[in-house]
Design a protein around this motif. Structure first.
Motif, PDB file in Angstrom:
ATOM      1  N   ASP A  29     -12.365  31.963  25.576  1.00  0.00           N
ATOM      2  CA  ASP A  29     -11.616  32.442  24.410  1.00  0.00           C
ATOM      3  C   ASP A  29     -12.051  31.725  23.134  1.00  0.00           C
ATOM      4  OD1 ASP A  29     -10.220  34.206  25.943  1.00  0.00           O
ATOM      5  OD2 ASP A  29      -8.427  32.940  26.130  1.00  0.00           O
ATOM      6  N   VAL A  30     -12.205  30.428  23.208  1.00  0.00           N
ATOM      7  CA  VAL A  30     -12.613  29.647  22.038  1.00  0.00           C
ATOM      8  C   VAL A  30     -14.027  30.040  21.608  1.00  0.00           C
ATOM      9  CG1 VAL A  30     -13.168  27.316  21.233  1.00  0.00           C
ATOM     10  CG2 VAL A  30     -11.052  27.735  22.484  1.00  0.00           C
ATOM     11  N   ASN A  31     -14.934  30.225  22.549  1.00  0.00           N
ATOM     12  CA  ASN A  31     -16.304  30.624  22.206  1.00  0.00           C
ATOM     13  C   ASN A  31     -16.315  31.967  21.497  1.00  0.00           C
ATOM     14  OD1 ASN A  31     -17.720  28.401  23.025  1.00  0.00           O
ATOM     15  ND2 ASN A  31     -18.041  29.163  25.097  1.00  0.00           N
ATOM     16  N   LEU A  32     -15.537  32.926  21.994  1.00  0.00           N
ATOM     17  CA  LEU A  32     -15.474  34.228  21.340  1.00  0.00           C
ATOM     18  C   LEU A  32     -14.886  34.105  19.939  1.00  0.00           C
ATOM     19  CD1 LEU A  32     -14.373  36.633  24.193  1.00  0.00           C
ATOM     20  CD2 LEU A  32     -16.574  36.525  23.057  1.00  0.00           C
ATOM     21  N   ALA A  33     -13.890  33.272  19.781  1.00  0.00           N
ATOM     22  CA  ALA A  33     -13.262  33.095  18.477  1.00  0.00           C
ATOM     23  C   ALA A  33     -14.227  32.448  17.478  1.00  0.00           C
ATOM     24  CB  ALA A  33     -12.000  32.252  18.615  1.00  0.00           C
ATOM     25  N   LEU A  34     -15.199  31.702  17.941  1.00  0.00           N
ATOM     26  CA  LEU A  34     -16.175  31.076  17.047  1.00  0.00           C
ATOM     27  C   LEU A  34     -17.410  31.960  16.827  1.00  0.00           C
ATOM     28  CD1 LEU A  34     -16.096  27.401  18.345  1.00  0.00           C
ATOM     29  CD2 LEU A  34     -15.080  28.304  16.263  1.00  0.00           C
ATOM     30  N   ILE A  35     -17.853  32.639  17.839  1.00  0.00           N
ATOM     31  CA  ILE A  35     -19.097  33.403  17.757  1.00  0.00           C
ATOM     32  C   ILE A  35     -18.946  34.649  16.896  1.00  0.00           C
ATOM     33  CG2 ILE A  35     -20.698  34.807  19.122  1.00  0.00           C
ATOM     34  CD1 ILE A  35     -20.407  32.725  21.342  1.00  0.00           C
ATOM     35  N   ILE A  36     -17.860  35.369  17.041  1.00  0.00           N
ATOM     36  CA  ILE A  36     -17.698  36.616  16.288  1.00  0.00           C
ATOM     37  C   ILE A  36     -17.696  36.377  14.773  1.00  0.00           C
ATOM     38  CG2 ILE A  36     -16.117  38.541  15.834  1.00  0.00           C
ATOM     39  CD1 ILE A  36     -15.513  38.513  18.867  1.00  0.00           C
ATOM     40  N   PRO A  37     -16.929  35.426  14.238  1.00  0.00           N
ATOM     41  CA  PRO A  37     -17.005  35.182  12.779  1.00  0.00           C
ATOM     42  C   PRO A  37     -18.389  34.674  12.345  1.00  0.00           C
ATOM     43  CG  PRO A  37     -15.037  34.196  13.673  1.00  0.00           C
ATOM     44  CD  PRO A  37     -15.837  34.665  14.827  1.00  0.00           C
ATOM     45  N   PHE A  38     -19.043  33.903  13.174  1.00  0.00           N
ATOM     46  CA  PHE A  38     -20.374  33.395  12.845  1.00  0.00           C
ATOM     47  C   PHE A  38     -21.372  34.549  12.733  1.00  0.00           C
ATOM     48  CE2 PHE A  38     -24.513  31.721  14.230  1.00  0.00           C
ATOM     49  CZ  PHE A  38     -24.729  30.813  13.188  1.00  0.00           C
ATOM     50  N   ILE A  39     -21.334  35.472  13.665  1.00  0.00           N
ATOM     51  CA  ILE A  39     -22.236  36.630  13.631  1.00  0.00           C
ATOM     52  C   ILE A  39     -21.934  37.490  12.410  1.00  0.00           C
ATOM     53  CG2 ILE A  39     -22.811  38.792  14.814  1.00  0.00           C
ATOM     54  CD1 ILE A  39     -22.534  37.263  17.446  1.00  0.00           C
ATOM     55  N   TYR A  40     -20.666  37.661  12.088  1.00  0.00           N
ATOM     56  CA  TYR A  40     -20.284  38.449  10.916  1.00  0.00           C
ATOM     57  C   TYR A  40     -20.802  37.793   9.629  1.00  0.00           C
ATOM     58  CZ  TYR A  40     -17.434  40.885   7.494  1.00  0.00           C
ATOM     59  OH  TYR A  40     -17.018  41.609   6.409  1.00  0.00           O
ATOM     60  N   THR A  41     -20.702  36.485   9.518  1.00  0.00           N
ATOM     61  CA  THR A  41     -21.206  35.751   8.353  1.00  0.00           C
ATOM     62  C   THR A  41     -22.719  35.901   8.233  1.00  0.00           C
ATOM     63  OG1 THR A  41     -19.415  34.163   8.620  1.00  0.00           O
ATOM     64  CG2 THR A  41     -21.241  33.509   7.212  1.00  0.00           C
ATOM     65  N   LEU A  42     -23.428  35.802   9.352  1.00  0.00           N
ATOM     66  CA  LEU A  42     -24.878  35.988   9.328  1.00  0.00           C
ATOM     67  C   LEU A  42     -25.239  37.401   8.888  1.00  0.00           C
ATOM     68  CD1 LEU A  42     -26.198  34.150  12.503  1.00  0.00           C
ATOM     69  CD2 LEU A  42     -26.535  33.533  10.118  1.00  0.00           C
ATOM     70  N   TYR A  43     -24.512  38.386   9.351  1.00  0.00           N
ATOM     71  CA  TYR A  43     -24.758  39.768   8.945  1.00  0.00           C
ATOM     72  C   TYR A  43     -24.542  39.939   7.447  1.00  0.00           C
ATOM     73  CZ  TYR A  43     -24.142  44.728   8.223  1.00  0.00           C
ATOM     74  OH  TYR A  43     -24.245  45.999   7.719  1.00  0.00           O
ATOM     75  N   GLN A  44     -23.475  39.364   6.902  1.00  0.00           N
ATOM     76  CA  GLN A  44     -23.223  39.460   5.465  1.00  0.00           C
ATOM     77  C   GLN A  44     -24.358  38.812   4.675  1.00  0.00           C
ATOM     78  OE1 GLN A  44     -19.327  37.654   5.093  1.00  0.00           O
ATOM     79  NE2 GLN A  44     -18.422  39.662   4.651  1.00  0.00           N
ATOM     80  N   PHE A  45     -24.827  37.660   5.112  1.00  0.00           N
ATOM     81  CA  PHE A  45     -25.933  36.973   4.440  1.00  0.00           C
ATOM     82  C   PHE A  45     -27.191  37.823   4.469  1.00  0.00           C
ATOM     83  CE2 PHE A  45     -29.620  34.133   4.701  1.00  0.00           C
ATOM     84  CZ  PHE A  45     -29.505  33.518   3.463  1.00  0.00           C
ATOM     85  N   TRP A  46     -27.521  38.397   5.624  1.00  0.00           N
ATOM     86  CA  TRP A  46     -28.705  39.242   5.756  1.00  0.00           C
ATOM     87  C   TRP A  46     -28.598  40.475   4.865  1.00  0.00           C
ATOM     88  CZ3 TRP A  46     -29.043  44.276   7.707  1.00  0.00           C
ATOM     89  CH2 TRP A  46     -30.341  44.750   7.854  1.00  0.00           C
ATOM     90  N   ASN A  47     -27.445  41.106   4.864  1.00  0.00           N
ATOM     91  CA  ASN A  47     -27.223  42.304   4.054  1.00  0.00           C
ATOM     92  C   ASN A  47     -27.373  41.979   2.564  1.00  0.00           C
ATOM     93  OD1 ASN A  47     -26.673  44.960   3.597  1.00  0.00           O
ATOM     94  ND2 ASN A  47     -24.466  44.780   3.871  1.00  0.00           N
ATOM     95  N   ARG A  48     -26.816  40.862   2.122  1.00  0.00           N
ATOM     96  CA  ARG A  48     -26.922  40.449   0.729  1.00  0.00           C
ATOM     97  C   ARG A  48     -28.377  40.187   0.341  1.00  0.00           C
ATOM     98  NH1 ARG A  48     -24.439  35.461   0.435  1.00  0.00           N
ATOM     99  NH2 ARG A  48     -22.766  36.434   1.592  1.00  0.00           N
ATOM    100  N   SER A  49     -29.135  39.531   1.213  1.00  0.00           N
ATOM    101  CA  SER A  49     -30.536  39.246   0.912  1.00  0.00           C
ATOM    102  C   SER A  49     -31.370  40.529   0.865  1.00  0.00           C
ATOM    103  CB  SER A  49     -31.124  38.264   1.928  1.00  0.00           C
ATOM    104  OG  SER A  49     -31.171  38.846   3.209  1.00  0.00           O
ATOM    105  N   GLN A  50     -31.045  41.514   1.706  1.00  0.00           N
ATOM    106  CA  GLN A  50     -31.750  42.789   1.668  1.00  0.00           C
ATOM    107  C   GLN A  50     -31.485  43.520   0.343  1.00  0.00           C
ATOM    108  OE1 GLN A  50     -33.949  44.149   3.838  1.00  0.00           O
ATOM    109  NE2 GLN A  50     -33.869  42.191   4.881  1.00  0.00           N
TER     110      GLN A  50
END
Length: 171
Positions: A29-50
């Motif tokens: 549960d803790v891993n899922l709670a950490l991984i999902i926001p991290f992946i979302y943040t990485l996606y936002q960063f990638w989208n902004r750079s594109q």
């Protein structure tokens, strides 16, 4: 909305002192709670750079339209060298590098010929071979197989023959 995460990953409940399955459920549960926001943040960063890259390309195309003041930067070592578009006679591909022949000098820098082709205005430059882009301004004569740039002969590739004929008005 409220989401409730139940420990259903390991359904067996242990009765011993350490309660291994409950511990494993908590870790998952803790891993899922950490991984999902991290992946979302990485996606936002990638989208902004594109989006920023697209804006820079668009600005570059607008600047290149006025050829008298237009220039490109060529990566040479760790520095970027400014090259005026009016001065470029031809560009040659050398695997991961490009050689830009200008009126005064030759500059070899890191990059691909495809990337250079995107940066250059289509009305002033033409790709004549998989390894060459030439400036229309410096063409002195041409035939279906080669282009003469004031003493420099450049071959025309089979793949590019029709587009070169169309662009230069060969009849």
């Amino acid at each position: 909305m409220i989401f409730i995460v139940e420990g259903r990953y390991l359904p067996y409940r242990s009765q011993n002192y350490f309660k291994v399955t409950e511990l494993m459920n908590t870790v998952l549960d803790v891993n899922l709670a950490l991984i999902i926001p991290f992946i979302y943040t990485l996606y936002q960063f990638w989208n902004r750079s594109q989006k920023e890259a697209e804006l820079l390309k668009k600005e570059n195309r607008e600047l290149v339209k006025d050829k008298s003041k237009a220039f490109i930067y060529l990566k040479k070592g760790k520095a970027l060298q400014k090259v005026l578009l009016n001065d470029i006679i031809f560009i040659e591909s050398l695997k991961n590098y490009v050689r830009v022949k200008t009126k005064d000098k030759e500059i070899t820098g890191y990059g691909s010929i495809s990337a250079m082709e995107e940066l250059l205005p289509k009305e002033h430059f033409i790709r004549v071979h998989r390894s060459f882009i030439v400036s229309v301004e410096y063409i002195t004569s041409f035939s279906p197989t080669q282009i003469d740039l004031g003493g420099i002969v450049i071959p025309i590739g089979r793949k590019f023959k029709e587009s070169v004929k169309e662009k230069l008005g060969y009849y």
